[in-house]
Design a protein around this motif. Structure first.
Motif, short mmCIF file in Angstrom:
data_model
loop_
_atom_site.label_atom_id
_atom_site.label_comp_id
_atom_site.label_asym_id
_atom_site.label_seq_id
_atom_site.Cartn_x
_atom_site.Cartn_y
_atom_site.Cartn_z
N MET A 1 0.84 -1.20 0.00
CA MET A 1 0.00 0.00 0.00
C MET A 1 0.88 1.25 0.00
O MET A 1 0.79 2.10 0.87
CB MET A 1 -0.92 -0.01 1.21
CG MET A 1 -2.27 0.55 0.90
SD MET A 1 -3.40 0.38 2.27
CE MET A 1 -2.78 1.50 3.49
N LEU A 6 2.67 10.45 0.21
CA LEU A 6 3.39 10.63 1.47
C LEU A 6 4.79 11.17 1.27
O LEU A 6 5.46 11.53 2.21
CB LEU A 6 3.47 9.30 2.23
CG LEU A 6 2.15 8.86 2.85
CD1 LEU A 6 2.25 7.44 3.35
CD2 LEU A 6 1.76 9.79 3.99
N ARG A 343 -9.35 0.60 -10.42
CA ARG A 343 -10.80 0.87 -10.38
C ARG A 343 -11.15 2.12 -11.17
O ARG A 343 -12.23 2.67 -11.03
CB ARG A 343 -11.25 1.05 -8.93
CG ARG A 343 -11.25 -0.19 -8.15
CD ARG A 343 -11.38 0.08 -6.66
NE ARG A 343 -11.52 -1.17 -5.93
CZ ARG A 343 -10.54 -2.04 -5.74
NH1 ARG A 343 -9.33 -1.78 -6.22
NH2 ARG A 343 -10.73 -3.16 -5.10
N ASN A 490 -4.93 7.76 1.92
CA ASN A 490 -4.63 6.59 2.74
C ASN A 490 -5.92 5.98 3.30
O ASN A 490 -6.10 4.76 3.28
CB ASN A 490 -3.70 7.03 3.87
CG ASN A 490 -2.99 5.86 4.48
OD1 ASN A 490 -2.48 5.00 3.77
ND2 ASN A 490 -2.98 5.80 5.79
N THR A 491 -6.79 6.84 3.76
CA THR A 491 -8.05 6.33 4.33
C THR A 491 -8.96 5.78 3.23
O THR A 491 -9.62 4.76 3.43
CB THR A 491 -8.76 7.45 5.12
OG1 THR A 491 -7.85 7.92 6.11
CG2 THR A 491 -10.01 6.95 5.80
N THR A 494 -7.77 2.43 2.54
CA THR A 494 -8.20 1.51 3.61
C THR A 494 -9.64 1.07 3.37
O THR A 494 -9.98 -0.11 3.54
CB THR A 494 -8.10 2.21 4.98
OG1 THR A 494 -6.75 2.63 5.15
CG2 THR A 494 -8.49 1.30 6.12
N GLN A 495 -10.47 2.01 2.97
CA GLN A 495 -11.88 1.65 2.73
C GLN A 495 -12.01 0.66 1.58
O GLN A 495 -12.85 -0.24 1.63
CB GLN A 495 -12.70 2.92 2.47
CG GLN A 495 -12.72 3.81 3.70
CD GLN A 495 -13.85 4.84 3.70
OE1 GLN A 495 -14.12 5.42 4.73
NE2 GLN A 495 -14.51 5.06 2.57
N ILE A 496 -11.17 0.84 0.56
CA ILE A 496 -11.22 -0.13 -0.56
C ILE A 496 -10.84 -1.51 -0.05
O ILE A 496 -11.48 -2.51 -0.35
CB ILE A 496 -10.28 0.32 -1.70
CG1 ILE A 496 -10.82 1.59 -2.36
CG2 ILE A 496 -10.12 -0.79 -2.73
CD1 ILE A 496 -9.95 2.15 -3.45
N ILE A 497 -9.76 -1.53 0.76
CA ILE A 497 -9.32 -2.83 1.29
C ILE A 497 -10.42 -3.45 2.15
O ILE A 497 -10.62 -4.66 2.14
CB ILE A 497 -8.02 -2.65 2.11
CG1 ILE A 497 -6.86 -2.29 1.16
CG2 ILE A 497 -7.67 -3.91 2.88
CD1 ILE A 497 -5.61 -1.83 1.85
N LYS A 498 -11.13 -2.61 2.87
CA LYS A 498 -12.20 -3.11 3.72
C LYS A 498 -13.48 -3.42 2.92
O LYS A 498 -14.54 -3.63 3.51
CB LYS A 498 -12.52 -2.07 4.82
CG LYS A 498 -11.45 -2.00 5.90
CD LYS A 498 -11.66 -0.82 6.81
CE LYS A 498 -12.61 -1.06 7.93
NZ LYS A 498 -12.21 -1.99 8.98
N ALA A 499 -13.36 -3.36 1.60
CA ALA A 499 -14.49 -3.63 0.70
C ALA A 499 -15.63 -2.64 0.90
O ALA A 499 -16.81 -2.99 0.80
CB ALA A 499 -14.98 -5.06 0.86
N ARG A 511 -11.98 15.30 9.95
CA ARG A 511 -11.11 14.74 10.99
C ARG A 511 -9.67 14.59 10.47
O ARG A 511 -8.71 14.97 11.14
CB ARG A 511 -11.66 13.38 11.44
CG ARG A 511 -10.80 12.65 12.42
CD ARG A 511 -11.45 11.36 12.88
NE ARG A 511 -11.81 10.43 11.82
CZ ARG A 511 -10.95 9.66 11.15
NH1 ARG A 511 -9.67 9.72 11.46
NH2 ARG A 511 -11.35 8.86 10.21
#
Lengths: 644, 366
Positions: A1, A6, A343, A490-491, A494-499, A511
């Motif tokens: 990832m 960064l 995607r 980055n977030t 993460t959401q993609i990884i979390k489907a 935030r």
């Protein structure tokens, strides 16, 4: 990832093709194209100033010859076309041929060392100039031979009046010119590298004898091309990171490069640190530092100064241009991340929802109750209150759907405005009496913006969201944009990884942006950074106070501190400590100066808070709202903090 | 399994929220690429993140955070780069100073004068050639040692094992004599190299009143050639690239005990122990800092991993061989002194749970 956001990805790319594919040409087009078309980029000294991360080195690298040849090798690749067109606009390329041969010399290494030698100032400067010139010659020739030109086919064409000096640089034959440059560089380098500086009398002749190729060279003539033509290439030397030099060295270098008899193109890239506070503040307020101690040099005729950001001219244009550049840069970076490119997610804007979520029902009920209490406290008739609510409900935004919570907050602002525009009444007055306000109440965008800011601070309703907010919060600084975007990307990854869906809701964006801003400010370690933190914190608190007043007198709110221009012009003389703090605040994006700002028939200089400070303290990103103050008050604020 | 899928599985195992997942994914990706994926026992499709997800599933949901944070905060992984560095340091930090001291004593000159003294340099070169380097185990990575010292140490000085037959000893001696042009030359130094020592039991121990271990075996193997192939005052150096604090203190004492017991003619006269890096005394995990994880180590323990060999270090191996309680992984194998929950692999039984390894250990001992 791996997240290219960064890091400053372009700083780590060695391959020229990869570099030009990633770099966004927008800032170059914005800052340089016009001057290039006017023929100002290559006939006089160009001084490019900018804060860290403003893109100076990226800009310089694009004009480096290997990058230009990489572009010309790949003219058919779509991704390169914009960049190529920009270099054409800048006059660096014409008819698919380079016009200039650029070389970038970073000043970080070796050059500052001369200043520590026990020699006369003249000798120290002479050694530095010799090393710069020798290395420039070596780099130009290396770049040309690296591009496939045979050294035997490259010839130096001297200035007509400098033929007598030709022998001192090795003649016109580039083999001998190269040999001479190598000898000079080696001799000077032996002096720098010596454990103990040799005596003046022991310095090698090569390092101290006349060697002034910059005074001699008109251009390079390159023969042996496939069409048997001769290409004339104007040498361009780019001296990067010149702020590391000693201020006296820097001034001498600037004076030397500004001489009109030089024919080569020369650019000096620097931060604002190296300048005297007066020059630094003048540079960003007037667009030119106009140093008073360079006799015989006038900025307009002898050099052009370009400030990469915070320039007072055309701020709206700069903001729009930066948004375009930032979006372009983000797309180029996203394309490097298989998680997104796989995607077809290559626009950062697609990942950032622009509609903020309304506050919870319980909080909305609380808001309604508060509104009614306010009505009673302000003794506003029910009929008037009804018309105010209708006015708030009538407002439409072209960009977003307006939720009930915002309409209630807008009504609260209008309610306070109504109270301000009618004679003062007490609780015991007849609240059924409906008095017309001195000025009609209108629910416009300023009320809308104020309502959203009030909701942020009272109910933690998300305020910063969408790509434009990210761009605007970056203070037109590429590095800051990447810092903010990195956290978001980055977030999203993460959401993609979390489907989950990759797009980030406004609350998450808020935030992440606030958290990143806090991290950035916490990490400030530039000169005077502690005092800069104190200054911006105090200004922020004052801005916030006025922004959260019930009637929102400044509409969207304040994010700047205004000082009368005439007072600001005297700040270096009257308050030197404050001037120094302001210099570094400006140099490191904590504050932007907006000079000559007309308001209330007076001319102001606004100290506009940087994007990170705005995010941290929850202020508006919209420009123009400021609190009136003075340089004396500001100085006293700093002094008070020193006493704490 | 690709990384994205592995992270997704891990996320499901851990039930992280997005913010936490975002932080952990960054750390996991970085560390997996930078270090952990290089563990030798991992294969394509089942590297660190996949193994971690699998390992964590043996714990109850409310225990997983403890287990994960142990990996996150306490594991020390000696990767390829670190081990290579430790091997490259051997000559400069251990061998050379030893040789220099010997030469200085032999010539009765200060050590710093050796390099300006022609006789000093020549003596140093001869002494260097009279030095042998032998691997105590596969972990010594003697091939890496040899490559790191190309041009400095001859291939004929480096031997892959400690059990050398007489023919090989003769061959080594002949090459030494040929090279030095000295028909009487014999060896002065022997360096036994190994990667790691935690208790020193494998190296030297007393078992049922009898001295055992690699050092004892080396003594047995060299007895017949000591008089003929070595100088009378030859010196044995035992160097470990990495050591626990305990081992670094115990080994010398145990050797002194062996010497005292066996007397001069039955044991090495000059033995020097050295270490490339000694782990700090507080390195083993303890109840003060790791009480929660130690509870897991207690709960998820299958005595089936105990063998005759492990009993040499104590009855149980819950905290690893010799109860060393190390949170240590070495890239080519996990030491059995590390806490068993990290490396043990069992089928379980009615009385004990199956243990799943995070860094599966390949047993060297049967």
């Amino acid at each position: 990832m791996d997240n290219p956001f960064l890091k400053r990805a372009t700083d780590f790319v060695r391959d020229e093709e990869a570099f030009v594919a990633m770099v966004s040409p927008e800032p170059i087009r914005y800052f340089l194209a016009k001057r290039g078309q006017d023929g100002l980029l290559y006939d006089r000294l160009i001084i490019i100033r900018g804060t860290p991360g403003s893109g100076k080195t990226t800009l310089a690298r694009l004009f480096d010859y290997p990058a230009m040849t990489a572009l010309l090798r790949n003219t058919s690749i779509t991704g390169y076309k914009q960049t190529l067109a920009t270099l054409v606009d800048c006059g660096a390329i014409k008819d698919d041929n380079p016009i200039i041969v650029g070389c970038r010399l970073p000043m970080e290494v070796d050059y500052r060392d001369f200043w520590d030698f026990p020699y006369s100032e003249e000798l120290r400067l002479g050694l530095m100039m010799a090393l710069i010139q020798a290395r420039a010659i070596l780099t130009w020739l290396r770049n040309l031979t690296g591009a496939g030109h045979d050294l035997a086919n490259i010839e130096i064409v001297p200035r007509k009046d400098a033929e007598a000096s030709l022998d001192f640089i090795g003649g016109t034959n580039c083999q001998s010119v190269l040999a001479k440059a190598k000898a000079v560089e080696a001799a000077v380098y032996r002096t720098i590298g010596a454990l103990v500086a040799p005596l003046e009398s022991e310095l090698e002749t090569e390092s101290t004898s006349a060697y002034r190729p910059f005074d001699v060279i008109e251009h390079f003539a390159v023969k042996g091309n496939p069409d048997a033509s001769t290409i004339n290439l104007l040498p361009l030397v780019i001296l990067d990171d010149a702020q590391v030099l000693h201020p006296i060295q820097y001034r001498a270098l600037q004076r030397w490069l500004a001489r009109r008899e030089l024919r080569i193109a020369r650019w000096l890239l620097t931060r604002l640190d190296v300048l005297h506070p007066q020059e630094a503040l003048t540079a960003v307020t007037e667009g030119s530092s106009q140093p008073p101690d360079l006799p015989g040099i006038t900025s307009s005729r002898d050099y052009v100064e370009i400030v990469l950001q915070s320039s007072p001219d055309d701020r709206r244009g700069q903001r729009i241009a930066f948004r375009k550049m930032a979006k372009d840069m983000a797309s180029r970076y996203l394309r490097q991340m298989p998680l997104f490119s796989g995607r077809n997610l290559t626009a950062l804007s697609d990942l950032l929802l622009t509609q903020a979520e309304p506050i919870a029902t319980s909080k909305r009920t609380e808001l309604e109750v508060h509104l009614e209490t306010t009505r009673k406290r302000l003794a506003v008739s029910e009929a008037r209150f009804k018309s105010i609510r209708e006015e708030a409900d009538k407002y439409q935004s072209a960009d977003e759907q307006i939720h009930t919570d915002v309409r209630l907050a807008m009504a609260a602002v209008l309610l306070h405005r109504y109270a301000k525009r009618t004679p003062a009444r007490s609780l015991f007055d007849d609240s059924s009496a409906d008095i017309e306000p001195s000025k009609p109440l209108t629910a416009d965008i300023s009320v809308f913006d104020a309502a959203k800011l009030h909701l942020l601070h009272k109910y933690d309703r998300p305020f910063y969201c969408g790509i434009d907010d990210v761009c605007d919060a970056s203070s037109e600084n590429a590095e800051q944009f990447l810092r903010l975007a990195a956290a978001l990307v980055n977030t999203a990854a993460t959401q993609i990884i979390k489907a989950k869906a990759p797009s980030l809701d406004a609350k998450t964006q808020q935030r992440l942006l606030k958290g990143t801003a806090e991290e950035v400010i916490k990490a400030w370690d530039f000169p005077e950074s502690e005092r800069v933190k104190v200054l911006v914190t105090k200004i922020s608190a004052m801005c916030l106070k006025v922004s959260l007043e019930g009637n929102a007198p400044l509409g969207p709110g304040a994010n700047a501190y205004g000082i009368l221009q005439k007072d600001f012009d005297a700040v270096v003389r009257d308050f030197p400590a404050l001037a120094r703090v302001l210099q570094f605040a400006v140099a490191y994006n904590a504050i932007s100066l907006v000079p000559h700002y007309p308001c209330k028939k007076q001319e102001w200089c606004l100290l506009e808070l940087g994007g990170m400070v705005i995010l941290k303290h929850g202020l508006t990103l919209k420009r123009g709202g400021f609190i009136e103050g003075g340089s004396r008050q500001l100085s006293q604020l700093l002094e008070a903090s020193s006493d704490d | 399994m690709n990384e994205r899928l592995a992270l997704r599985v891990l996320d499901k195992v851990m039930k992280w929220d997005t913010e936490r997942a975002s932080q952990e994914f960054r750390w996991l990706s970085l560390m997996a690429h930078f270090k952990y994926d290089s563990y030798r026992d991992y294969v394509a499709g089942a590297r660190f993140i996949e193994s971690l997800a699998d390992w964590l599933q043996q714990f109850a949901q409310n225990e997983r955070e403890v287990a994960y944070m142990f990996v996150r905060k306490h594991i020390v992984f000696i990767g390829v780069g670190e081990m290579q560095h430790l091997i490259e340091r051997v000559y400069e930090k251990t061998v050379r100073p030893n040789l220099v001291t010997s030469v200085a004593q032999q010539l009765a000159i200060p050590a710093w004068r050796i390099w300006t003294d022609a006789n000093g340099r020549a003596t140093y070169d001869i002494l260097k050639r009279k030095t042998l380097f032998l691997a105590l185990s596969d972990g010594a990575r003697i091939d890496v040692f040899r490559r790191a010292n190309t041009g400095r140490i001859s291939n004929e000085q480096v031997v892959l094992a400690t059990q050398i037959n007489k023919t090989k000893w003769d061959s080594l001696l002949k090459k030494l004599r040929d090279e030095l042009g000295d028909k009487d030359a014999t060896f002065q130094n022997v360096f036994l190299l190994d990667d790691f020592v935690a208790t020193g039991t494998t190296l030297l121990r007393k078992e049922d009143g009898v001295w055992e271990g690699k050092l004892q075996r080396f003594w047995d193997d060299t007895r017949e050639v000591v008089a003929s192939h070595f100088q009378a005052d030859w010196k044995l150096h035992v160097h470990h690239y990495l050591s626990t604090h305990k081992a670094s203190e115990d080994i010398g004492k145990r050797n002194a005990e062996a010497l005292a017991e066996k007397q001069q003619d039955n044991w090495f006269q000059n033995v020097v122990f050295s270490f490339g890096m000694v782990l700090p005394a507080g390195f083993p995990i303890n109840t003060g800092q790791n009480a929660d994880f130690l509870k897991l180590a207690d709960k998820y323990y299958d005595p089936a991993i105990q063998t005759n060999h492990t009993e040499l270090g104590g009855k149980e191996v819950r905290l690893g061989f010799g109860s060393c309680a190390l949170p240590l992984i070495i890239e080519h194998n996990t030491p059995n002194n590390s806490i068993a929950l990290l490396w043990a692999d069992t089928n379980g039984s009615e009385q004990a749970p199956a243990m799943r390894p995070l860094f599966r250990r390949r047993q060297r001992h049967s």
